[in-house]
Design a protein around this motif. Structure first.
Motif, short mmCIF file in Angstrom:
data_model
loop_
_atom_site.label_atom_id
_atom_site.label_comp_id
_atom_site.label_asym_id
_atom_site.label_seq_id
_atom_site.Cartn_x
_atom_site.Cartn_y
_atom_site.Cartn_z
N HIS A 152 -0.37 7.24 -7.38
CA HIS A 152 -0.73 6.36 -8.49
C HIS A 152 -0.09 4.99 -8.31
O HIS A 152 1.08 4.88 -7.96
N PRO A 153 -0.85 3.92 -8.54
CA PRO A 153 -0.22 2.60 -8.53
C PRO A 153 0.78 2.49 -9.67
O PRO A 153 0.61 3.09 -10.73
N THR A 154 1.83 1.75 -9.43
CA THR A 154 2.86 1.57 -10.46
C THR A 154 3.11 0.09 -10.68
O THR A 154 2.82 -0.74 -9.81
N GLU B 129 0.81 -1.22 0.00
CA GLU B 129 0.00 0.00 0.00
C GLU B 129 0.84 1.27 0.00
O GLU B 129 0.29 2.37 -0.15
N ARG B 130 2.14 1.14 0.18
CA ARG B 130 2.98 2.34 0.11
C ARG B 130 2.98 2.90 -1.30
O ARG B 130 3.14 2.19 -2.27
#
Length: 220
Positions: A201-203, A21-22
């Protein structure tokens, strides 16, 4: 739910959830403040990170004054998180950190972790070794340790319900001048910390076959 309640809830989550979740967050709620007490707790847990010879050469300059964050803003190339975050933590490497070897190993003796003669031999060995190293080599070593403690700091912050973003993009020389940093301390990175106003933003990450190899590296 208050920030403190959220912090307690997130803190109970499994470690792998914290890692997953970071996010690198660049938009923060400017109304959220982190108390000095809680900031010290975060830094204390971060400082459990490993370091070469356990010399712990990291130093933290916590910038939580709005006036000083405004001063830092142009030095950090006008990154908005500098202004909005609860604080910006400058991670510094102490080029003369080896001078604290006697204190560090003395604490180990007092705690019963090692005999006094062993501690003294370590002190003499590491002080002699680091004092004779080229400054570039010392900088390389403390930069590695600074990276380790920075990652741990960001994970601790996430476990306590806060968000972070590491920033290597700043003018190191101007930062040292503006904040009157003695020459023995090398700026390694800045870390903005606070509560996200917008989620990071998810990466995506490369597949393991592109980054992990067993026993030998690929030829090309």
């Amino acid at each position: 739910m208050s920030v403190s309640q959220l912090s307690q809830t997130v803190e109970q989550q499994p470690f792998f959830n914290v890692i997953q979740e970071r996010r690198s967050v660049r938009s923060y709620d400017p109304e959220v403040k982190i108390s000095r007490e809680e900031m010290n707790e975060i830094l204390q847990q971060a400082a459990l990170a490993p370091s070469a010879a356990n010399l712990q050469p990291w130093r933290f300059l916590v910038i939580d004054s709005q006036e000083l964050k405004q001063k830092l803003y142009p030095i950090a190339f006008n990154q908005q998180q500098v202004i909005e975050a609860s604080a910006v933590i400058a991670v510094l490497g102490d080029l003369e950190g080896y001078k604290l070897a006697e204190k560090i190993y003395g604490m180990a003796v007092d705690a019963g972790y090692m005999p006094a003669d062993t501690a003294q031999s370590f002190v003499e060995r590491y002080q002699t070794m680091f004092a004779s190293m080229p400054s570039e080599t010392v900088l390389q070593k403390i930069s590695i340790d600074g990276g380790l403690v920075s990652m741990q700091l960001m994970l601790v912050a996430r476990a306590k319900g806060y968000d972070t973003v590491p920033m290597g993009g700043f003018d190191h020389a101007k930062f040292a001048e503006a904040f009157d940093i003695p020459e023995r301390y090398a700026p390694i990175m800045l870390i903005a910390i606070g509560k996200a106003a917008n989620p990071g933003h998810p990466t995506l990450r490369l597949p393991m076959e592109d980054v992990a190899f067993f026993n030998e590296m690929p030829k090309a």
